[in-house]
Design an enzyme around this catalytic site. Structure first.
Site, PDB file in Angstrom:
ATOM      1  N   GLY A   1       6.366  41.920  -4.165  1.00 51.58           N
ATOM      2  CA  GLY A   1       6.748  42.607  -2.922  1.00 51.58           C
ATOM      3  C   GLY A   1       7.198  41.641  -1.834  1.00 51.58           C
TER       4      GLY A   1
ATOM      5  CE  LYS B   1      13.039  48.830   9.102  1.00 51.50           C
ATOM      6  NZ  LYS B   1      13.154  47.377   9.136  1.00 51.50           N
TER       7      LYS B   1
ATOM      8  CD  GLU C   1      17.917  37.391  23.218  1.00 52.68           C
ATOM      9  OE1 GLU C   1      17.130  37.755  22.334  1.00 52.68           O
ATOM     10  OE2 GLU C   1      18.586  36.331  23.138  1.00 52.68           O
TER      11      GLU C   1
ATOM     12  CB  ALA D   1      10.174  39.057  17.337  1.00 49.29           C
TER      13      ALA D   1
ATOM     14  N   GLY E   1      12.927  34.719  15.572  1.00 51.29           N
ATOM     15  CA  GLY E   1      13.602  34.243  14.367  1.00 51.29           C
ATOM     16  C   GLY E   1      12.622  33.851  13.282  1.00 51.29           C
ATOM     17  NE  ARG E   2      10.915  36.212   8.189  1.00 51.48           N
ATOM     18  CZ  ARG E   2       9.589  36.352   8.138  1.00 51.48           C
ATOM     19  NH1 ARG E   2       8.928  36.810   9.184  1.00 51.48           N
ATOM     20  NH2 ARG E   2       8.921  36.065   7.040  1.00 51.48           N
TER      21      ARG E   2
ATOM     22  CG  HIS F   1      33.504  69.889   9.091  1.00 51.95           C
ATOM     23  ND1 HIS F   1      33.593  69.024  10.166  1.00 51.95           N
ATOM     24  CD2 HIS F   1      33.360  71.138   9.614  1.00 51.95           C
ATOM     25  CE1 HIS F   1      33.518  69.724  11.284  1.00 51.95           C
ATOM     26  NE2 HIS F   1      33.368  71.012  10.986  1.00 51.95           N
TER      27      HIS F   1
HETATM   28  P1  FAD Z   1      10.087  36.870   0.809  1.00 47.97           P
HETATM   29  O1  FAD Z   1      10.155  38.341   0.853  1.00 47.97           O
HETATM   30  O2  FAD Z   1       9.767  36.121   2.047  1.00 47.97           O
HETATM   31  O3  FAD Z   1       9.048  36.506  -0.326  1.00 47.97           O
HETATM   32  C1  FAD Z   1       8.700  35.201  -0.615  1.00 47.97           C
HETATM   33  C2  FAD Z   1       7.391  35.202  -1.361  1.00 47.97           C
HETATM   34  O4  FAD Z   1       7.173  33.882  -1.871  1.00 47.97           O
HETATM   35  C3  FAD Z   1       6.191  35.539  -0.484  1.00 47.97           C
HETATM   36  O5  FAD Z   1       5.395  36.513  -1.085  1.00 47.97           O
HETATM   37  C4  FAD Z   1       5.447  34.197  -0.390  1.00 47.97           C
HETATM   38  O6  FAD Z   1       4.048  34.337  -0.242  1.00 47.97           O
HETATM   39  C5  FAD Z   1       5.806  33.588  -1.734  1.00 47.97           C
HETATM   40  N1  FAD Z   1       5.626  32.120  -1.804  1.00 47.97           N
HETATM   41  C6  FAD Z   1       5.931  31.186  -0.865  1.00 47.97           C
HETATM   42  N2  FAD Z   1       5.612  29.960  -1.321  1.00 47.97           N
HETATM   43  C7  FAD Z   1       5.113  30.106  -2.581  1.00 47.97           C
HETATM   44  C8  FAD Z   1       4.619  29.226  -3.563  1.00 47.97           C
HETATM   45  N3  FAD Z   1       4.569  27.906  -3.369  1.00 47.97           N
HETATM   46  N4  FAD Z   1       4.175  29.744  -4.734  1.00 47.97           N
HETATM   47  C9  FAD Z   1       4.220  31.073  -4.962  1.00 47.97           C
HETATM   48  N5  FAD Z   1       4.688  31.960  -4.066  1.00 47.97           N
HETATM   49  C10 FAD Z   1       5.132  31.490  -2.890  1.00 47.97           C
HETATM   50  N6  FAD Z   1      15.349  42.721   5.656  1.00 47.97           N
HETATM   51  C11 FAD Z   1      16.142  43.764   5.348  1.00 47.97           C
HETATM   52  O7  FAD Z   1      17.083  43.598   4.568  1.00 47.97           O
HETATM   53  N7  FAD Z   1      15.905  45.008   5.878  1.00 47.97           N
HETATM   54  C12 FAD Z   1      14.893  45.250   6.727  1.00 47.97           C
HETATM   55  O8  FAD Z   1      14.713  46.383   7.191  1.00 47.97           O
HETATM   56  C13 FAD Z   1      14.050  44.161   7.085  1.00 47.97           C
HETATM   57  N8  FAD Z   1      13.017  44.343   7.935  1.00 47.97           N
HETATM   58  C14 FAD Z   1      12.190  43.303   8.201  1.00 47.97           C
HETATM   59  C15 FAD Z   1      11.118  43.520   9.080  1.00 47.97           C
HETATM   60  C16 FAD Z   1      10.262  42.480   9.388  1.00 47.97           C
HETATM   61  C17 FAD Z   1       9.110  42.738  10.330  1.00 47.97           C
HETATM   62  C18 FAD Z   1      10.457  41.200   8.786  1.00 47.97           C
HETATM   63  C19 FAD Z   1       9.505  40.079   9.070  1.00 47.97           C
HETATM   64  C20 FAD Z   1      11.511  40.973   7.929  1.00 47.97           C
HETATM   65  C21 FAD Z   1      12.396  42.015   7.636  1.00 47.97           C
HETATM   66  N9  FAD Z   1      13.489  41.840   6.791  1.00 47.97           N
HETATM   67  C22 FAD Z   1      14.318  42.895   6.505  1.00 47.97           C
HETATM   68  C23 FAD Z   1      13.776  40.538   6.167  1.00 47.97           C
HETATM   69  C24 FAD Z   1      13.281  40.538   4.712  1.00 47.97           C
HETATM   70  O9  FAD Z   1      11.884  40.782   4.709  1.00 47.97           O
HETATM   71  C25 FAD Z   1      13.599  39.209   4.057  1.00 47.97           C
HETATM   72  O10 FAD Z   1      14.978  38.930   4.178  1.00 47.97           O
HETATM   73  C26 FAD Z   1      13.228  39.262   2.581  1.00 47.97           C
HETATM   74  O11 FAD Z   1      11.862  39.556   2.405  1.00 47.97           O
HETATM   75  C27 FAD Z   1      13.553  37.934   1.905  1.00 47.97           C
HETATM   76  O12 FAD Z   1      13.200  38.009   0.564  1.00 47.97           O
HETATM   77  P2  FAD Z   1      12.827  36.718  -0.282  1.00 47.97           P
HETATM   78  O13 FAD Z   1      12.666  37.197  -1.677  1.00 47.97           O
HETATM   79  O14 FAD Z   1      13.789  35.635  -0.002  1.00 47.97           O
HETATM   80  O15 FAD Z   1      11.435  36.199   0.283  1.00 47.97           O
HETATM   81  P1  NAD Z   2      16.491  37.349  15.299  1.00 46.45           P
HETATM   82  O1  NAD Z   2      17.206  36.099  15.030  1.00 46.45           O
HETATM   83  O2  NAD Z   2      17.066  38.641  14.885  1.00 46.45           O
HETATM   84  O3  NAD Z   2      16.234  37.480  16.879  1.00 46.45           O
HETATM   85  C1  NAD Z   2      15.565  36.494  17.601  1.00 46.45           C
HETATM   86  C2  NAD Z   2      15.977  36.640  19.047  1.00 46.45           C
HETATM   87  O4  NAD Z   2      15.122  35.848  19.833  1.00 46.45           O
HETATM   88  C3  NAD Z   2      17.400  36.163  19.323  1.00 46.45           C
HETATM   89  O5  NAD Z   2      18.082  37.154  20.029  1.00 46.45           O
HETATM   90  C4  NAD Z   2      17.206  34.896  20.137  1.00 46.45           C
HETATM   91  O6  NAD Z   2      18.241  34.664  21.063  1.00 46.45           O
HETATM   92  C5  NAD Z   2      15.892  35.199  20.829  1.00 46.45           C
HETATM   93  N1  NAD Z   2      15.115  34.034  21.231  1.00 46.45           N
HETATM   94  C6  NAD Z   2      14.920  32.871  20.552  1.00 46.45           C
HETATM   95  N2  NAD Z   2      14.092  32.058  21.248  1.00 46.45           N
HETATM   96  C7  NAD Z   2      13.755  32.729  22.383  1.00 46.45           C
HETATM   97  C8  NAD Z   2      12.933  32.419  23.497  1.00 46.45           C
HETATM   98  N3  NAD Z   2      12.280  31.255  23.573  1.00 46.45           N
HETATM   99  N4  NAD Z   2      12.817  33.337  24.486  1.00 46.45           N
HETATM  100  C9  NAD Z   2      13.484  34.528  24.416  1.00 46.45           C
HETATM  101  N5  NAD Z   2      14.278  34.863  23.380  1.00 46.45           N
HETATM  102  C10 NAD Z   2      14.406  33.984  22.379  1.00 46.45           C
HETATM  103  O7  NAD Z   2      15.023  37.127  14.720  1.00 46.45           O
HETATM  104  P2  NAD Z   2      13.823  38.144  14.468  1.00 46.45           P
HETATM  105  O8  NAD Z   2      13.978  39.353  15.277  1.00 46.45           O
HETATM  106  O9  NAD Z   2      12.590  37.322  14.593  1.00 46.45           O
HETATM  107  O10 NAD Z   2      14.027  38.517  12.944  1.00 46.45           O
HETATM  108  C11 NAD Z   2      14.094  37.462  11.974  1.00 46.45           C
HETATM  109  C12 NAD Z   2      15.014  37.825  10.862  1.00 46.45           C
HETATM  110  O11 NAD Z   2      14.388  38.773  10.003  1.00 46.45           O
HETATM  111  C13 NAD Z   2      16.303  38.509  11.307  1.00 46.45           C
HETATM  112  O12 NAD Z   2      17.288  37.572  11.692  1.00 46.45           O
HETATM  113  C14 NAD Z   2      16.701  39.239  10.064  1.00 46.45           C
HETATM  114  O13 NAD Z   2      17.360  38.350   9.203  1.00 46.45           O
HETATM  115  C15 NAD Z   2      15.369  39.634   9.472  1.00 46.45           C
HETATM  116  N6  NAD Z   2      15.050  41.035   9.838  1.00 46.45           N
HETATM  117  C16 NAD Z   2      15.895  42.017   9.425  1.00 46.45           C
HETATM  118  C17 NAD Z   2      15.646  43.324   9.757  1.00 46.45           C
HETATM  119  C18 NAD Z   2      16.579  44.382   9.284  1.00 46.45           C
HETATM  120  O14 NAD Z   2      17.361  44.100   8.392  1.00 46.45           O
HETATM  121  N7  NAD Z   2      16.542  45.573   9.839  1.00 46.45           N
HETATM  122  C19 NAD Z   2      14.537  43.662  10.518  1.00 46.45           C
HETATM  123  C20 NAD Z   2      13.694  42.638  10.926  1.00 46.45           C
HETATM  124  C21 NAD Z   2      13.956  41.319  10.577  1.00 46.45           C
END
Ligand code: FAD
Ligand code: NAD
Length: 475
Positions: free
Chosen positions: A41, A53, A205, A273, A275-276, A448
């Site tokens: 997951g 969601k 922001e 929040a 960035g990542r 429609h």
């Molecule tokens: P991840 O899902 O990050 O999974 C990586 C896994 O690797 C984790 O379980 C971790 O524990 C494991 N791992 C790490 N190191 C090791 C190790 N050494 N050994 C074994 N396992 C390890 N994206 C969308 O497209 N739509 C969305 O609506 C959306 N909403 C989001 C909402 C939030 C709050 C967040 C935080 C993110 C959201 N994202 C969304 C982004 C999405 O979650 C990521 O882009 C996606 O999960 C990336 O998938 P991945 O397989 O690269 O890694």
């Molecule tokens: P993001 O990059 O979407 O947004 C971060 C925001 O924080 C930016 O607008 C940036 O300008 C601002 N920022 C950075 N430093 C700051 C500071 N010191 N003070 C004020 N503002 C600041 O990052 P996120 O919202 O953390 O999400 C991370 C990533 O996870 C997204 O980029 C996306 O790839 C993924 N995600 C996707 C979804 C989806 O697909 N619906 C939902 C959640 C997360």
């Protein structure tokens, strides 16, 4: 230490890793999948896409119930049982991760709960608390270790009142006041959830607009709505200090604050929040030739192969956009490459959806990108005020936009803001990927009354012939 062997080991079981493992098994390979969680997951299913969601659905229902007053139906103030909301979200996560685990077992994938560490470029050691470590020799590895929340340098304080997205998804309470630092995807999605549950939400922001990466005319529609649900949206503003103050967090701002707003304010909770960051510091990776770039992403070629020929990497750990569906598609490319096929990850359109209210979605070339590339494009915008379906839903706050090549009339990009934009964008993806032109979209009969007609009418606008908008083509 027990030792075993596998053809492919996939490290990390998010939407990148489990998609890779499942597809590799479907293609006949012997596969092991490693992750610390009891089921596959990753971030997406456990603490990202899916729980957020589920909560956004709750927010949508609350918003819709409030909106219904305008149509003569009132339900009264909602009674929110937070434990039940949390239980619903947890049930969704358990159901999906359990189900994914089950289809993994049906494929005869060896799922190993634990964290992997490279011993060299042909073997990993996997440890999990309370269990003896195991060693796994492999022919090929796929790294899919994902990403984690970024922190604001110098501002990290140890307080349960300062939350990242994982803590915010746990719904500890409904704070009276919540500061959201970062007006990106997570800030706006989770800010929407907390605002619907009753928190007074302030978004700060640092740039001059919400969702800096998205087209401005789409964001403007969303921003108008956010201003009605949030207490304040502070643009061009940064948080420069945070400290615990009684039962809240005292925050110091720097930047373009509205007149009269003090530089310091106390909030019940803060959600950071901003960035990542990629999880590329995989233990033992230095014992291989895998390279990491300056931003921390693992370097890969078009087939997702790293500098170590038998090790591949996919998903958040290799670069933006950090989206689940990008990770799952890269997964298939990496597996095909392992099987010796000549493949490349070269999509024309990776859709992005922000699940706010209204939703915002785009794919392919944006108008902003075109301007940056100095590429001449034709842009058509169909306002949802002219959509019969949007009017029946009392939600005309939307726009569908096509970015077209002016000569070939080819659809290069699509942007949509409005109710259900996330579902509508897939037609745009298909149009861009299949090289459809404006006539193809215009001549395809859309049902429609639906919001999907806005795509057809946006194409009609290119010819100055949209049925519901009078805007003749300029000679
Ligand atoms: P991840 O899902 O990050 O999974 C990586 C896994 O690797 C984790 O379980 C971790 O524990 C494991 N791992 C790490 N190191 C090791 C190790 N050494 N050994 C074994 N396992 C390890 N994206 C969308 O497209 N739509 C969305 O609506 C959306 N909403 C989001 C909402 C939030 C709050 C967040 C935080 C993110 C959201 N994202 C969304 C982004 C999405 O979650 C990521 O882009 C996606 O999960 C990336 O998938 P991945 O397989 O690269 O890694
Ligand atoms: P993001 O990059 O979407 O947004 C971060 C925001 O924080 C930016 O607008 C940036 O300008 C601002 N920022 C950075 N430093 C700051 C500071 N010191 N003070 C004020 N503002 C600041 O990052 P996120 O919202 O953390 O999400 C991370 C990533 O996870 C997204 O980029 C996306 O790839 C993924 N995600 C996707 C979804 C989806 O697909 N619906 C939902 C959640 C997360």
């Amino acid at each position: 230490m027990p030792e075993s062997t596998t053809q492919v080991v996939v490290i990390g079981a998010g939407p990148g890793g489990y998609a890779a493992a499942f597809y590799a098994a479907d293609r006949g390979m012997q596969v092991a999948l490693v992750d610390p969680e009891p089921n596959p997951g990753g971030v997406c299913l456990y603490r990202g896409c899916i729980p957020s969601k589920a909560l956004l659905h709750v927010a949508e229902v609350l918003g819709e119930a409030r909106h219904a007053e305008a149509w003569g139906i009132s339900f009264g103030e909602p009674q929110i049982d937070l434990d039940k909301v949390r239980a619903f979200k947890d049930k969704v996560v358990a159901q999906l991760t359990g189900g994914v685990g089950q289809v993994g077992r049906m494929r005869k994938i060896t799922y190993i709960q634990g964290r992997a560490e490279f011993r060299d470029a042909r073997s990993v050691q996997i440890g999990h608390e309370g269990k003896e470590a195991v060693t796994l020799a492999f022919e090929h590895a796929i790294l899919a270790t994902g990403s984690r929340p970024a922190t604001v340098p110098g501002l990290s304080i140890e307080s349960p009142r300062v939350m990242d997205s994982t803590a915010a998804l746990d719904l500890p309470d409904v704070p009276r006041s919540l500061l959201v630092v970062g007006g990106g995807y997570i800030g706006l999605e989770l800010g929407t959830v907390y605002a619907a549950l009753g928190s007074k939400v302030t978004v700060v922001e640092m740039t001059d607009g919400l969702l800096p990466g998205a087209d401005r005319d789409l964001v403007n529609v969303l921003a108008r709505r956010i201003e009605t649900i949030a207490e304040a949206v502070l643009l061009n503003t940064k948080v420069v200090g945070m400290k615990e103050a009684g039962s809240g967090i005292a925050v110091t701002f720097e930047g373009a604050l509205p007149e009269g707003m003090p530089k310091e304010r106390t909030f019940d909770r803060v959600l950071v929040a901003v960035g990542r960051r990629p999880n590329s510091a995989v233990p033992g990776l230095e014992r291989t030739s895998v390279r990491v770039d300056r931003r921390g992403f693992i370097e890969v070629d078009a087939a997702r192969r790293t500098a170590e020929a038998n090790i591949y990497a996919i998903g958040d750990v290799v670069g933006e956009p950090m989206l689940a569906h990008k990770a799952s598609h890269e997964a298939r490319v990496a597996v095909d490459a392992i099987l010796g096929e000549r493949v490349a990850f070269e999509p024309l359109a990776i859709p992005a959806v922000v699940f706010t209210d209204p939703e915002l979605a785009w794919c392919g070339l944006t108008e902003t990108d075109a301007a940056r590339q100095k590429r001449e494009v034709a842009v058509t915008r169909f306002p949802w005020g002219a959509s019969g379906r949007a009017i029946t839903l009392d939600r005309t706050d939307g726009m569908t936009k096509l970015v077209l090549d002016p000569q070939s009339e080819r659809v290069l990009g699509v942007g949509i803001v409005g109710l259900g934009a996330g579902e509508l964008i897939s037609e745009g993806v298909l149009a861009v990927e299949m090289g459809a032109n404006a006539s193809d979209v215009k001549l395809s009969i859309h049902p429609h009354p639906t919001l999907s007609e806005t795509l057809m009418e946006a194409a009609e606008m290119f010819f100055g012939q949209a049925t519901h908008v009078y805007k003749p083509k300029r000679k």
